[in-house]
Design an enzyme around this catalytic site. Structure first.
Site, PDB file in Angstrom:
ATOM      1  N   ILE A   1       2.520  -8.769   2.728  1.00 57.21           N
ATOM      2  CA  ILE A   1       3.546  -8.723   1.688  1.00 57.21           C
ATOM      3  C   ILE A   1       4.635  -9.734   2.037  1.00 57.21           C
ATOM      4  CG2 ILE A   1       5.091  -7.183   0.370  1.00 57.21           C
ATOM      5  CD1 ILE A   1       2.116  -6.253   0.417  1.00 57.21           C
TER       6      ILE A   1
ATOM      7  N   LYS B   1      -0.457   1.478  14.184  1.00 57.30           N
ATOM      8  CA  LYS B   1      -0.604   1.845  12.768  1.00 57.30           C
ATOM      9  C   LYS B   1      -1.769   2.824  12.583  1.00 57.30           C
ATOM     10  CE  LYS B   1       2.925  -0.412  11.166  1.00 57.30           C
ATOM     11  NZ  LYS B   1       4.112   0.349  10.709  1.00 57.30           N
TER      12      LYS B   1
ATOM     13  N   ALA C   1      -3.067  -0.652  16.897  1.00 56.19           N
ATOM     14  CA  ALA C   1      -3.178   0.666  17.539  1.00 56.19           C
ATOM     15  C   ALA C   1      -2.096   1.604  17.031  1.00 56.19           C
ATOM     16  CB  ALA C   1      -3.083   0.509  19.061  1.00 56.19           C
TER      17      ALA C   1
ATOM     18  N   ASN D   1       9.731   4.052   8.033  1.00 56.62           N
ATOM     19  CA  ASN D   1       9.403   2.676   7.647  1.00 56.62           C
ATOM     20  C   ASN D   1       9.707   1.663   8.749  1.00 56.62           C
ATOM     21  OD1 ASN D   1       9.314   0.229   5.667  1.00 56.62           O
ATOM     22  ND2 ASN D   1      11.412   0.245   6.452  1.00 56.62           N
TER      23      ASN D   1
ATOM     24  N   VAL E   1      15.469   4.026  16.385  1.00 59.21           N
ATOM     25  CA  VAL E   1      14.514   5.129  16.197  1.00 59.21           C
ATOM     26  C   VAL E   1      13.475   5.223  17.322  1.00 59.21           C
ATOM     27  CG1 VAL E   1      14.766   5.342  13.693  1.00 59.21           C
ATOM     28  CG2 VAL E   1      13.096   3.719  14.624  1.00 59.21           C
TER      29      VAL E   1
ATOM     30  N   TYR F   1      -0.098  -3.684  17.554  1.00 54.30           N
ATOM     31  CA  TYR F   1       0.320  -3.342  16.198  1.00 54.30           C
ATOM     32  C   TYR F   1      -0.752  -2.488  15.514  1.00 54.30           C
ATOM     33  CZ  TYR F   1       2.285  -4.085  11.512  1.00 54.30           C
ATOM     34  OH  TYR F   1       2.821  -3.907  10.263  1.00 54.30           O
TER      35      TYR F   1
HETATM   36  N1  LIG Z   1       5.854  -6.980   5.445  1.00 58.02           N
HETATM   37  C1  LIG Z   1       4.570  -6.741   5.456  1.00 58.02           C
HETATM   38  O1  LIG Z   1       3.761  -7.551   4.985  1.00 58.02           O
HETATM   39  C2  LIG Z   1       4.056  -5.456   6.005  1.00 58.02           C
HETATM   40  C3  LIG Z   1       2.693  -5.212   5.902  1.00 58.02           C
HETATM   41  C4  LIG Z   1       2.184  -4.006   6.404  1.00 58.02           C
HETATM   42  C5  LIG Z   1       3.050  -3.079   6.959  1.00 58.02           C
HETATM   43  N2  LIG Z   1       4.369  -3.351   7.064  1.00 58.02           N
HETATM   44  C6  LIG Z   1       5.212  -2.326   7.670  1.00 58.02           C
HETATM   45  O2  LIG Z   1       6.289  -2.029   6.807  1.00 58.02           O
HETATM   46  C7  LIG Z   1       7.444  -1.656   7.558  1.00 58.02           C
HETATM   47  C8  LIG Z   1       8.620  -2.496   7.132  1.00 58.02           C
HETATM   48  O3  LIG Z   1       8.283  -3.872   7.245  1.00 58.02           O
HETATM   49  P1  LIG Z   1       9.246  -5.024   6.722  1.00 58.02           P
HETATM   50  O4  LIG Z   1       8.400  -6.233   6.568  1.00 58.02           O
HETATM   51  O5  LIG Z   1      10.054  -4.520   5.587  1.00 58.02           O
HETATM   52  O6  LIG Z   1      10.168  -5.235   8.021  1.00 58.02           O
HETATM   53  P2  LIG Z   1      11.521  -6.050   8.217  1.00 58.02           P
HETATM   54  O7  LIG Z   1      11.391  -6.696   9.562  1.00 58.02           O
HETATM   55  O8  LIG Z   1      11.829  -6.899   7.037  1.00 58.02           O
HETATM   56  O9  LIG Z   1      12.609  -4.878   8.316  1.00 58.02           O
HETATM   57  C9  LIG Z   1      12.515  -3.879   9.285  1.00 58.02           C
HETATM   58  C10 LIG Z   1      13.835  -3.163   9.466  1.00 58.02           C
HETATM   59  O10 LIG Z   1      13.641  -2.184  10.502  1.00 58.02           O
HETATM   60  C11 LIG Z   1      14.714  -2.254  11.419  1.00 58.02           C
HETATM   61  N3  LIG Z   1      14.257  -1.818  12.739  1.00 58.02           N
HETATM   62  C12 LIG Z   1      13.373  -2.438  13.553  1.00 58.02           C
HETATM   63  N4  LIG Z   1      13.240  -1.760  14.699  1.00 58.02           N
HETATM   64  C13 LIG Z   1      14.065  -0.682  14.600  1.00 58.02           C
HETATM   65  C14 LIG Z   1      14.377   0.382  15.482  1.00 58.02           C
HETATM   66  N5  LIG Z   1      13.833   0.475  16.704  1.00 58.02           N
HETATM   67  N6  LIG Z   1      15.258   1.312  15.069  1.00 58.02           N
HETATM   68  C15 LIG Z   1      15.825   1.218  13.855  1.00 58.02           C
HETATM   69  N7  LIG Z   1      15.586   0.225  12.994  1.00 58.02           N
HETATM   70  C16 LIG Z   1      14.712  -0.712  13.370  1.00 58.02           C
HETATM   71  C17 LIG Z   1      15.139  -3.705  11.413  1.00 58.02           C
HETATM   72  O11 LIG Z   1      16.489  -3.840  11.866  1.00 58.02           O
HETATM   73  C18 LIG Z   1      14.965  -4.077   9.952  1.00 58.02           C
HETATM   74  O12 LIG Z   1      16.141  -3.821   9.219  1.00 58.02           O
HETATM   75  C19 LIG Z   1       7.047  -1.809   9.021  1.00 58.02           C
HETATM   76  O13 LIG Z   1       6.651  -0.558   9.534  1.00 58.02           O
HETATM   77  C20 LIG Z   1       5.871  -2.758   8.972  1.00 58.02           C
HETATM   78  O14 LIG Z   1       5.005  -2.579  10.077  1.00 58.02           O
HETATM   79  C21 LIG Z   1       4.897  -4.524   6.600  1.00 58.02           C
END
Ligand SMILES: NC(=O)c1ccc[n+]([C@@H]2O[C@H](COP(=O)([O-])OP(=O)(O)OC[C@H]3O[C@@H](n4cnc5c(N)ncnc54)[C@H](O)[C@@H]3O)[C@@H](O)[C@H]2O)c1
Lengths: 249, 75
Positions: A191, A162, A160, A85, A59, A158
């Site tokens: 999380i 978000k 910036a 996401n 993406v 990160y």
């Molecule tokens: N886990 C947390 O505590 C947390 C907290 C705040 C925000 N977030 C946000 O939530 C979202 C999901 O986090 P998560 O912990 O589930 O992540 P994760 O790392 O468990 O999963 C992310 C998925 O995105 C895919 N991905 C990464 N880069 C990609 C790209 N360029 N193109 C297509 N797919 C891609 C990966 O292959 C993976 O399957 C993110 O945007 C993260 O910043 C997570």
């Protein structure tokens, strides 16, 4: 929004929130285009949920996004829900006194995080919104932000990206509202996902937990419930829904 | 070196007894690249010295910190 029969794109659907959300939407009768750059994870998802449609796409690459969105629209013949996401969490201070010879925040890391977390949301949303507006169809864009948008120490890039995601959410809520297209952001705190474990050292994570009034990390299902609320409630628009156990008040 | 031990205890939120030991960076929960900045600023202000970039990057244990500060004070 009526979920049964609705059509959705979920990016980063191969793991963490994206995977859980895809399964939840499918169980509610939504047709889901699961988008991820990791083909193996998508294959595993499809093995568990045969109804899902999978699309391998980085993406952060606009050409791939345009092609994927076109493919999804021709497969689904329309779309009501986009969940941006996919994201990566990378940590680095602006100046690292322990790093030699160059103490400055890596440019490569900066560009990588901006491409995946910020540019991707822009690419996906403009491609999808163009088609939604063209078809005069109502819908919702949900962007996954983070508590870090308020400025987490050690997370220049990160944070910036978000904050940018939250700003874009508000702009689109205003610009697209008259077409019946909403934009909402969900900002999780810390999380329990594989992404968190990979990106945050345990001692750092413990410090955040200690500062959280509820004294624990959040669960994936608590984030999914919030995303579902953002999708279903047709009068919520332009808001950032924080889910962080009270860490930031 | 008592003043230095006080700084270590305050910066890394450890007991005075812990601060007297020779702990290394991985052994101290609150010691990372961010708290390292606080440590350097506190030492420079307390002892009125300016540490070189290489010395700062080499200060990865309490003993190395003590030796480095001593070197500046003796100079
Ligand atoms: N886990 C947390 O505590 C947390 C907290 C705040 C925000 N977030 C946000 O939530 C979202 C999901 O986090 P998560 O912990 O589930 O992540 P994760 O790392 O468990 O999963 C992310 C998925 O995105 C895919 N991905 C990464 N880069 C990609 C790209 N360029 N193109 C297509 N797919 C891609 C990966 O292959 C993976 O399957 C993110 O945007 C993260 O910043 C997570």
């Amino acid at each position: 929004m009526k979920l049964d029969g609705a059509r959705a794109i979920v990016t980063g659907a191969g793991a963490g929130f994206g995977r859980a959300l895809t399964l939840k939407l499918l169980s509610a009768g939504v047709k889901v285009a699961a988008v991820d750059m990791d083909e193996t994870k998508l294959a595993e998802l499809a093995a568990e949920a045969p109804d899902v449609s999978t699309f391998v796409c980085n993406v952060a690459d606009n050409d791939q996004v345009e092609k994927t969105v076109a493919d999804v629209f021709s497969a689904f013949n329309g779309l009501e829900i986009l969940v941006n996401n996919a994201g990566i969490m990378k940590n680095a201070p602006l100046i690292n006194l322990l790093q030699r010879p160059d103490r400055k925040h890596s440019l490569e890391l900066w560009h990588q995080v901006v491409s995946v977390n910020q540019n991707s949301v822009f690419y996906m949303s403009r491609a999808v919104a163009d088609k939604m507006v063209g078809a005069r169809s109502k819908g919702v864009i949900v962007n996954i932000s983070s508590i870090s948008a308020r400025g987490n120490i050690g997370q220049t890039a990160y944070s910036a990206t978000k904050a940018a995601v939250e700003a874009m959410t508000k702009v689109w809520a205003k610009e697209l509202g008259s077409f019946g297209i909403r934009a909402v952001a969900v900002a999780p705190g810390f999380i329990d996902t594989a992404g968190t474990a990979a990106a945050i050292e345990e001692k750092m994570l413990q410090r955040w937990v200690d500062q959280t009034p509820l004294r624990r990390t959040g669960r994936i299902d608590e984030i999914i419930a919030t995303i579902m609320f953002a999708i279903e409630n047709d009068f919520i628009n332009g808001e950032v829904l924080s889910v962080n156990g009270g860490l930031v008040l | 070196m008592e003043r230095l031990n006080d700084i270590l205890a305050k910066t890394f939120k450890i007991s005075p007894g812990e601060a007297e030991k020779d702990l290394t960076m991985p052994e101290v929960a609150g010691w990372d690249s961010l708290t390292h900045m606080d440590l350097i600023v506190a030492i420079e202000q307390e002892f009125n010295i300016q540490l070189s970039g290489d010395d700062i990057a080499d200060m990865l244990s309490f003993e190395a910190i003590r030796q480095t500060v001593k070197k500046y004070l003796d100079a």
